[in-house]
Motif scaffolding. Structure first.
Motif, PDB file in Angstrom:
ATOM      1  N   ALA A 158      15.058 -23.499   3.263  1.00 19.18           N
ATOM      2  CA  ALA A 158      15.942 -22.134   2.978  1.00 19.18           C
ATOM      3  C   ALA A 158      15.386 -21.220   3.656  1.00 19.18           C
ATOM      4  O   ALA A 158      16.292 -20.694   2.977  1.00 19.18           O
ATOM      5  N   ASN A 159      15.316 -21.900   5.037  1.00 16.27           N
ATOM      6  CA  ASN A 159      15.412 -20.430   6.090  1.00 16.27           C
ATOM      7  C   ASN A 159      14.724 -18.729   5.309  1.00 16.27           C
ATOM      8  O   ASN A 159      14.982 -17.998   5.423  1.00 16.27           O
ATOM      9  N   GLU A 160      13.827 -19.439   4.933  1.00 20.28           N
ATOM     10  CA  GLU A 160      12.460 -18.500   4.167  1.00 20.28           C
ATOM     11  C   GLU A 160      11.409 -18.301   5.093  1.00 20.28           C
ATOM     12  O   GLU A 160      10.951 -18.898   5.518  1.00 20.28           O
ATOM     13  N   ILE A 161      10.657 -17.591   4.921  1.00 25.55           N
ATOM     14  CA  ILE A 161       9.422 -17.248   5.440  1.00 25.55           C
ATOM     15  C   ILE A 161       8.503 -17.257   4.190  1.00 25.55           C
ATOM     16  O   ILE A 161       8.168 -17.652   3.142  1.00 25.55           O
ATOM     17  N   PRO A 162       7.397 -19.164   4.706  1.00 20.59           N
ATOM     18  CA  PRO A 162       7.136 -19.040   3.526  1.00 20.59           C
ATOM     19  C   PRO A 162       6.170 -19.015   2.602  1.00 20.59           C
ATOM     20  O   PRO A 162       5.109 -17.613   2.713  1.00 20.59           O
ATOM     21  N   TYR A 163       5.972 -18.541   1.137  1.00 18.73           N
ATOM     22  CA  TYR A 163       5.482 -18.662   0.230  1.00 18.73           C
ATOM     23  C   TYR A 163       3.727 -17.749   0.531  1.00 18.73           C
ATOM     24  O   TYR A 163       3.562 -16.483   0.683  1.00 18.73           O
ATOM     25  N   VAL A 164       3.117 -19.231   0.970  1.00 12.48           N
ATOM     26  CA  VAL A 164       2.227 -18.955   1.714  1.00 12.48           C
ATOM     27  C   VAL A 164       1.061 -17.902   2.335  1.00 12.48           C
ATOM     28  O   VAL A 164       0.153 -17.741   2.459  1.00 12.48           O
ATOM     29  N   PHE A 165       2.332 -17.631   3.361  1.00 11.87           N
ATOM     30  CA  PHE A 165       2.283 -16.700   4.245  1.00 11.87           C
ATOM     31  C   PHE A 165       2.051 -15.213   3.815  1.00 11.87           C
ATOM     32  O   PHE A 165       2.340 -14.697   4.396  1.00 11.87           O
ATOM     33  N   HIS A 166       2.617 -15.156   2.686  1.00  8.21           N
ATOM     34  CA  HIS A 166       3.350 -13.102   2.482  1.00  8.21           C
ATOM     35  C   HIS A 166       2.505 -12.982   0.785  1.00  8.21           C
ATOM     36  O   HIS A 166       2.971 -12.111   0.078  1.00  8.21           O
ATOM     37  N   LYS A 167       2.804 -14.321   0.243  1.00  7.65           N
ATOM     38  CA  LYS A 167       2.265 -13.747  -1.604  1.00  7.65           C
ATOM     39  C   LYS A 167       1.513 -14.950  -2.443  1.00  7.65           C
ATOM     40  O   LYS A 167       0.948 -15.632  -1.977  1.00  7.65           O
ATOM     41  N   GLU A 168       0.423 -13.712  -2.734  1.00 13.41           N
ATOM     42  CA  GLU A 168      -0.471 -14.135  -3.655  1.00 13.41           C
ATOM     43  C   GLU A 168      -1.708 -15.039  -2.748  1.00 13.41           C
ATOM     44  O   GLU A 168      -1.295 -15.194  -1.369  1.00 13.41           O
TER      45      GLU A 168
ATOM     46  N   HIS B 232      -3.751  -9.753  -4.537  1.00 14.02           N
ATOM     47  CA  HIS B 232      -2.548 -10.069  -3.154  1.00 14.02           C
ATOM     48  C   HIS B 232      -3.687 -10.330  -1.636  1.00 14.02           C
ATOM     49  O   HIS B 232      -4.257  -9.184  -2.499  1.00 14.02           O
ATOM     50  N   LEU B 233      -3.422 -10.926  -0.534  1.00 17.06           N
ATOM     51  CA  LEU B 233      -3.999 -10.377   0.404  1.00 17.06           C
ATOM     52  C   LEU B 233      -3.474  -8.823   1.028  1.00 17.06           C
ATOM     53  O   LEU B 233      -1.968  -9.398   0.591  1.00 17.06           O
ATOM     54  N   LYS B 234      -4.386  -8.656   1.516  1.00 18.14           N
ATOM     55  CA  LYS B 234      -3.342  -6.966   2.158  1.00 18.14           C
ATOM     56  C   LYS B 234      -2.477  -7.457   3.435  1.00 18.14           C
ATOM     57  O   LYS B 234      -2.951  -8.338   4.154  1.00 18.14           O
ATOM     58  N   LYS B 235      -1.833  -6.719   3.832  1.00 21.32           N
ATOM     59  CA  LYS B 235      -0.517  -6.806   4.550  1.00 21.32           C
ATOM     60  C   LYS B 235      -1.101  -6.201   5.454  1.00 21.32           C
ATOM     61  O   LYS B 235      -1.156  -4.707   4.897  1.00 21.32           O
ATOM     62  N   VAL B 236      -0.299  -6.475   6.616  1.00 20.54           N
ATOM     63  CA  VAL B 236      -0.438  -5.048   7.431  1.00 20.54           C
ATOM     64  C   VAL B 236       1.232  -4.307   7.677  1.00 20.54           C
ATOM     65  O   VAL B 236       2.335  -5.523   7.675  1.00 20.54           O
ATOM     66  N   SER B 237       0.615  -3.274   7.773  1.00 20.50           N
ATOM     67  CA  SER B 237       2.676  -2.716   7.860  1.00 20.50           C
ATOM     68  C   SER B 237       2.646  -1.584   9.375  1.00 20.50           C
ATOM     69  O   SER B 237       1.607  -1.661  10.064  1.00 20.50           O
ATOM     70  N   LYS B 238       3.727  -2.927   9.117  1.00 20.41           N
ATOM     71  CA  LYS B 238       4.597  -2.320  10.894  1.00 20.41           C
ATOM     72  C   LYS B 238       4.579  -0.992  10.805  1.00 20.41           C
ATOM     73  O   LYS B 238       3.958  -0.003  12.020  1.00 20.41           O
TER      74      LYS B 238
END
Length: 207
Positions: free
Chosen positions: A139-149, A195-201
């Motif tokens: 679907a040309n998207e970042i895989p769900y498992v890499f950035h959500k929940e 959610h897992l913590k994300k790194v803010s650019k």
């Protein structure tokens, strides 16, 4: 093992429906919807079977999974407006599918002689998340498992519990332990919106 077989079917249906829903969001035709449904439902197990050099992946040796996937995609096409109203139920089914596929991936590993913890965990997570990852890439998207929940992490923890329980009580107990642990973690994180913590650019650039 009948229970795991039942939830395996439920998981296949849920994964196929999620793939079909994503295809409809991308305005694909009927063939694209069917392919997305099949990919989401069986790709993880197929990749797993290829990695362990099985003569024929389960999805090809037993066509019931393909049939279920196609039928589930067809139901999404026909009842799309009604199905999207029950998104939470689909999420619960998806959690059941993740738990079932994690447990089954772990079991397949040991049944084929791969008892090393790392291999069991990798094959379990591949089975549980591989289909959804491939779906998102298509679907040309970042895989769900890499950035959500908490999704892949729930699968990892479930597989770790499989390894621990397998060494003490054997395959049967490990199978159910992995299923229950993965399911409870996934449902708890859904309920609490964890959610897992994300790194803010932007934050990194300010430092």
């Amino acid at each position: 093992m009948v229970f795991i077989s039942v939830v395996d079917i439920i998981g296949t249906i849920a994964f196929a429906m999620s793939g079909a829903l994503r295809a409809i969001e991308k305005e694909m035709d009927y063939y694209g919807i069917a392919v997305f449904g099949i990919t989401t439902a069986v790709a993880g197990g197929t990749i797993r079977d290829i990695l362990i050099n099985k003569e024929l992946p389960v999805s090809l040796a037993n066509p019931i999974y393909l049939i279920i996937s196609i039928f589930s995609a067809f139901l999404v096409i026909v009842f799309y407006k009604k199905i999207i109203r029950f998104n939470q139920i689909l999420n619960i089914f998806d959690a059941v599918g993740l738990a079932a596929f994690t447990a089954i991936g772990s079991e397949v590993a040991v049944n084929n002689g791969y008892t090393q913890p790392f291999i069991i965990i990798v094959l379990a997570v591949m089975t549980g998340t591989g289909g959804g990852t491939l779906r998102d890439l298509f679907a040309n998207e970042i895989p769900y498992v890499f950035h959500k929940e908490i999704y892949a992490v729930a699968s990892v923890i479930g597989a770790v519990f499989f390894v621990i329980t397998y060494q003490v009580f054997g395959t049967g107990a490990a199978l159910y332990t992995a299923f229950v642990v993965t399911l409870l973690i996934r449902l708890f994180c859904m309920k609490k919106d964890i959610h897992l913590k994300k790194v803010s650019k932007a934050a990194k650039l300010k430092k």
